[in-house]
Every structure is written in structure tokens, then in C-alpha cells.
Design a protein around this motif. Structure first.
Motif, mmCIF file in Angstrom:
data_model
loop_
_atom_site.group_PDB
_atom_site.id
_atom_site.type_symbol
_atom_site.label_atom_id
_atom_site.label_comp_id
_atom_site.label_asym_id
_atom_site.label_seq_id
_atom_site.Cartn_x
_atom_site.Cartn_y
_atom_site.Cartn_z
ATOM 1 N N LYS A 275 1.151 -1.515 0.466
ATOM 2 C CA LYS A 275 0.244 -0.207 0.407
ATOM 3 C C LYS A 275 0.900 1.013 0.374
ATOM 4 O O LYS A 275 0.273 2.299 -0.546
ATOM 5 N N VAL A 276 2.471 1.029 0.588
ATOM 6 C CA VAL A 276 3.132 2.811 0.259
ATOM 7 C C VAL A 276 3.176 2.773 -0.837
ATOM 8 O O VAL A 276 3.946 4.283 -0.726
ATOM 9 N N TYR A 277 3.206 1.812 -1.864
ATOM 10 C CA TYR A 277 3.707 2.562 -3.007
ATOM 11 C C TYR A 277 2.688 2.946 -4.284
ATOM 12 O O TYR A 277 2.865 2.950 -4.779
ATOM 13 N N GLU A 278 1.653 3.129 -3.337
ATOM 14 C CA GLU A 278 -0.035 3.453 -4.239
ATOM 15 C C GLU A 278 -0.166 4.537 -4.846
ATOM 16 O O GLU A 278 1.428 5.606 -4.200
ATOM 17 N N PRO A 279 -0.481 4.682 -5.730
ATOM 18 C CA PRO A 279 -0.150 6.550 -6.861
ATOM 19 C C PRO A 279 -0.293 7.734 -5.608
ATOM 20 O O PRO A 279 -0.059 8.774 -6.421
ATOM 21 N N HIS B 36 0.536 7.822 -2.594
ATOM 22 C CA HIS B 36 1.655 7.655 -1.753
ATOM 23 C C HIS B 36 2.669 8.583 -2.213
ATOM 24 O O HIS B 36 3.816 9.222 -1.614
ATOM 25 N N HIS B 37 3.001 7.326 -3.164
ATOM 26 C CA HIS B 37 4.452 7.788 -4.460
ATOM 27 C C HIS B 37 4.151 7.287 -5.563
ATOM 28 O O HIS B 37 3.226 6.667 -6.324
ATOM 29 N N GLY B 38 3.416 8.611 -6.450
ATOM 30 C CA GLY B 38 3.483 9.031 -7.634
ATOM 31 C C GLY B 38 4.319 8.442 -8.466
ATOM 32 O O GLY B 38 4.959 8.097 -8.669
ATOM 33 N N ASP B 39 3.895 8.464 -9.512
ATOM 34 C CA ASP B 39 4.592 8.249 -11.394
ATOM 35 C C ASP B 39 6.060 8.952 -10.777
ATOM 36 O O ASP B 39 7.009 8.750 -10.926
ATOM 37 N N VAL B 40 6.376 9.817 -11.063
ATOM 38 C CA VAL B 40 7.185 10.644 -10.581
ATOM 39 C C VAL B 40 8.321 10.444 -9.413
ATOM 40 O O VAL B 40 9.441 10.724 -9.989
ATOM 41 N N ALA B 41 7.344 9.926 -8.435
ATOM 42 C CA ALA B 41 8.578 9.138 -7.288
ATOM 43 C C ALA B 41 9.528 7.676 -8.018
ATOM 44 O O ALA B 41 10.708 8.171 -7.714
ATOM 45 N N PHE B 42 8.757 6.977 -8.924
ATOM 46 C CA PHE B 42 9.773 6.407 -9.842
ATOM 47 C C PHE B 42 10.480 6.683 -10.691
ATOM 48 O O PHE B 42 11.136 6.186 -10.614
ATOM 49 N N GLN B 43 10.354 8.135 -11.440
ATOM 50 C CA GLN B 43 11.513 8.866 -12.199
ATOM 51 C C GLN B 43 12.406 8.865 -11.265
ATOM 52 O O GLN B 43 13.873 9.316 -11.942
ATOM 53 N N ARG B 44 12.298 9.939 -10.189
ATOM 54 C CA ARG B 44 13.301 10.787 -9.305
ATOM 55 C C ARG B 44 14.206 9.438 -8.790
ATOM 56 O O ARG B 44 15.516 9.628 -8.969
ATOM 57 N N ALA B 45 13.405 8.369 -7.796
ATOM 58 C CA ALA B 45 13.733 7.326 -7.586
ATOM 59 C C ALA B 45 15.100 6.771 -8.725
ATOM 60 O O ALA B 45 16.426 6.434 -8.786
ATOM 61 N N ALA B 46 14.937 6.229 -10.097
ATOM 62 C CA ALA B 46 15.687 5.948 -10.884
ATOM 63 C C ALA B 46 17.130 6.801 -11.330
ATOM 64 O O ALA B 46 17.986 6.289 -11.641
#
Length: 131
Positions: free
Chosen positions: A73-77, A79-89
Motif C-alpha cells: 500500500k505504501v507504493y500506491e499512486p 503516496h508514491h506517485g509516478d514521478v517518485a519512480f522517475q526520481r528514484a531511478a
């Protein structure tokens, strides 16, 4: 509703396998063309996820001892929007929810590839009843 979510999550995990992120043979489990369960529109993201993310986040996003599951659940949009994945990478991530340590940046993945990965992860999450 809760039992339905658990049932769906269990089914997804069984379909995707509970194999370790890296096999002893050095071949990634669920490599492209070897038993994909994703619909065609998510397979490119699945392949990129397998190549760049599954070593730590597990086949099908179920997590490993090296990184958290995206089927949480912590990775639902919200809480962690799509841009969070971009920033993480692009930048890496300091450990903040889990005790896996910091995530390094992933230079090998381009922003448009992260977009495909996110589509696949969101599909997995929907299958698991995360959102």
C-alpha cells in the motif's frame, strides 16, 4: 473485501512465482518470452522491470531481501506517485520506509523506460487490489 484482496494478491504471487530475484544459473526468472503473465500493453514495462528492477524488487514486484515489494500500500499512486519512480531511478533514494538501505540511482534506465516500468507496476498493483 479484505479476503478478496488477499486472494487476488495470493493469485498474483502464485502466477508470477515466488522465485528469488536472481537465479543460481545467472538467468533472470520470468525473462522476456518465458512465461509473461502481463497483458501485451504492459510487457515492455515487464521486460524493463525484469532487466532493471527485479534483482532488488523481485519478480513481479514481490520484493526480496534486498528491496521492498511494490505490491504494498505504501507504493500506491497517492503516496508514491509516478514521478517518485522517475526520481528514484534518476537520483536514487535514501532509505525512509524500510531497512533495505539506500537505493542507488539506475543510470542504465532512461525516463521513457521508467514510464513503461511504472505502467507495469501500476498494473501489478491493480491486480493485487492495492488501488
Amino acid at each position: 473485501m479484505r479476503s478478496l484482496q488477499v486472494s487476488v494478491l495470493s493469485s498474483v504471487i502464485l502466477m508470477l512465482g515466488i522465485a528469488p530475484a536472481c537465479s543460481q544459473s545467472g538467468v533472470e526468472p520470468n525473462a522476456p518470452g518465458t512465461g509473461s503473465t502481463a497483458p501485451v500493453e504492459f510487457r515492455e514495462g515487464e521486460q524493463k522491470f525484469t532487466a532493471h528492477c527485479s534483482r532488488c524488487h523481485g519478480v513481479g514486484g514481490v520484493g526480496t531481501t534486498q528491496g521492498p515489494a511494490f505490491l504494498h500500500k505504501v507504493y500506491e499512486p497517492n503516496h508514491h506517485g509516478d514521478v517518485a519512480f522517475q526520481r528514484a531511478a534518476a537520483n536514487g533514494v535514501k532509505a525512509h520506509h524500510w531497512q533495505f538501505g539506500d537505493m542507488p540511482k539506475i543510470d542504465a534506465v532512461k525516463p521513457e523506460e521508467v514510464d513503461e516500468i511504472v505502467k507495469y507496476v501500476r498494473w501489478l498493483q491493480k491486480q493485487a487490489g492495492i488501488f
